[in-house]
Design an enzyme around this catalytic site. Sequence first.
Site, mmCIF file in Angstrom:
data_model
loop_
_atom_site.group_PDB
_atom_site.id
_atom_site.type_symbol
_atom_site.label_atom_id
_atom_site.label_comp_id
_atom_site.label_asym_id
_atom_site.label_seq_id
_atom_site.Cartn_x
_atom_site.Cartn_y
_atom_site.Cartn_z
ATOM 1 N N LYS A 79 22.754 -7.264 -12.759
ATOM 2 C CA LYS A 79 22.173 -8.233 -13.355
ATOM 3 C C LYS A 79 21.004 -8.794 -14.668
ATOM 4 O O LYS A 79 21.728 -9.898 -15.359
ATOM 5 C CB LYS A 79 20.672 -8.577 -12.279
ATOM 6 C CG LYS A 79 21.424 -8.765 -10.826
ATOM 7 C CD LYS A 79 19.916 -9.431 -9.949
ATOM 8 C CE LYS A 79 18.695 -8.410 -9.730
ATOM 9 N NZ LYS A 79 19.370 -7.409 -9.202
ATOM 10 N N ARG A 90 14.083 -13.704 -5.317
ATOM 11 C CA ARG A 90 13.909 -12.199 -4.106
ATOM 12 C C ARG A 90 13.505 -12.415 -2.527
ATOM 13 O O ARG A 90 13.802 -11.443 -2.017
ATOM 14 C CB ARG A 90 13.163 -11.272 -4.622
ATOM 15 C CG ARG A 90 13.781 -10.248 -5.236
ATOM 16 C CD ARG A 90 12.835 -9.049 -6.197
ATOM 17 N NE ARG A 90 13.925 -7.969 -7.017
ATOM 18 C CZ ARG A 90 14.335 -7.435 -7.773
ATOM 19 N NH1 ARG A 90 13.956 -8.127 -8.900
ATOM 20 N NH2 ARG A 90 15.286 -6.079 -7.850
ATOM 21 N N ARG A 147 21.191 4.352 -15.192
ATOM 22 C CA ARG A 147 20.457 3.497 -15.898
ATOM 23 C C ARG A 147 19.445 4.232 -16.435
ATOM 24 O O ARG A 147 19.012 4.604 -16.644
ATOM 25 C CB ARG A 147 20.207 2.697 -15.167
ATOM 26 C CG ARG A 147 19.236 1.797 -16.193
ATOM 27 C CD ARG A 147 19.333 0.422 -15.528
ATOM 28 N NE ARG A 147 18.432 0.006 -14.481
ATOM 29 C CZ ARG A 147 18.222 -1.087 -13.343
ATOM 30 N NH1 ARG A 147 18.892 -2.333 -13.528
ATOM 31 N NH2 ARG A 147 17.694 -1.092 -12.101
ATOM 32 N N ARG A 207 14.006 4.554 -16.002
ATOM 33 C CA ARG A 207 12.908 3.582 -15.390
ATOM 34 C C ARG A 207 12.242 3.754 -13.871
ATOM 35 O O ARG A 207 13.353 5.202 -13.524
ATOM 36 C CB ARG A 207 13.531 2.100 -14.444
ATOM 37 C CG ARG A 207 13.041 1.409 -15.674
ATOM 38 C CD ARG A 207 14.018 -0.060 -15.155
ATOM 39 N NE ARG A 207 13.874 -0.779 -13.949
ATOM 40 C CZ ARG A 207 14.501 -1.966 -13.521
ATOM 41 N NH1 ARG A 207 15.192 -2.396 -13.565
ATOM 42 N NH2 ARG A 207 13.858 -1.870 -11.842
HETATM 43 P P1 AMP Z 1 14.180 -5.786 -11.528
HETATM 44 O O1 AMP Z 1 13.681 -5.172 -12.758
HETATM 45 O O2 AMP Z 1 14.774 -6.817 -10.730
HETATM 46 O O3 AMP Z 1 14.128 -4.267 -10.605
HETATM 47 O O4 AMP Z 1 12.341 -5.619 -10.876
HETATM 48 C C1 AMP Z 1 12.019 -4.233 -10.571
HETATM 49 C C2 AMP Z 1 10.937 -4.339 -9.384
HETATM 50 O O5 AMP Z 1 9.857 -4.945 -9.960
HETATM 51 C C3 AMP Z 1 10.981 -4.520 -8.392
HETATM 52 O O6 AMP Z 1 11.386 -4.067 -7.229
HETATM 53 C C4 AMP Z 1 9.855 -5.430 -7.726
HETATM 54 O O7 AMP Z 1 8.361 -3.812 -7.652
HETATM 55 C C5 AMP Z 1 9.349 -5.962 -8.791
HETATM 56 N N1 AMP Z 1 9.959 -7.363 -9.102
HETATM 57 C C6 AMP Z 1 10.738 -7.411 -9.919
HETATM 58 N N2 AMP Z 1 10.556 -9.411 -9.691
HETATM 59 C C7 AMP Z 1 9.941 -9.480 -8.325
HETATM 60 C C8 AMP Z 1 10.164 -10.643 -7.328
HETATM 61 N N3 AMP Z 1 11.226 -11.703 -7.951
HETATM 62 N N4 AMP Z 1 9.695 -10.578 -6.250
HETATM 63 C C9 AMP Z 1 8.887 -9.534 -5.816
HETATM 64 N N5 AMP Z 1 9.103 -7.976 -6.493
HETATM 65 C C10 AMP Z 1 9.613 -8.701 -7.806
#
Ligand code: AMP
Length: 220
Positions: free
Chosen positions: A18, A94, A133, A167
Amino acid sequence: MTVAERNVILLGPPGAGKGTHAERLVEDYGLVHLSTGNILREAEAAGTELGKQAKAYMDAGELVPDELVIGIVRDRLAEADTKQRGVLLDGFPRTIAQAQALAEVIAQLELTGLLVINLSVSDEVLIRRLSGRRMCDNCDAIFNLDRDGVDVGDDCSECEGGKLYQRSDDKPETVAERLRTYYEQTAPLIGHYTERGLLTDIDGNADADAVYERVIASLT
Ligand code: AMP
């Protein structure tokens, strides 16, 4: 309707690509990039109240509560540039509750042309990508150990002064939990958007260039 007039949701499990495709779409089409993950990581690094609240959930591989992320998205979508440029939603929604809240905000703001691209990727490929990553601590650019031959501490090739890091939630113990969270809470969105005739499913197992071509084809 051109790509720039569209509002695109990139859906898919962690590691589906993504963020990588979002970066390219934003560069090629000028869409506003709205990544809830990036916003939460920046809030955490800056030590804000939002960052403090989100940290424990992110470290555990769980979702941050809906009301926190819905608030972030609502505020960003209300800015003037979203209507002119179109928005790329990366990592949001999500949950079904987030999708419902998004539909309301989109209707209120009269943002038209929503489409959803779902990147389908096997667990084996996801786990390999997540473990390799690396991200820039300055511009959020995404790299991969296998593909780009870079590692933690290297200089970012996309900006001045950025350094690459891993990360904390890409470490193996958290990855398993993030995948479980995805299947339980986020995968139901595939049916939700399919029923509404908005979803295009793309096989995201191939390399990034090949998948990006499929993404572009689905937009034009
Ligand atoms: P990502 O960078 O999109 O993989 O997001 C990293 C982390 O941020 C996820 O594992 C969640 O803990 C939190 N997070 C990001 N987007 C959301 C969302 N739309 N709803 C809830 N938690 C989120």
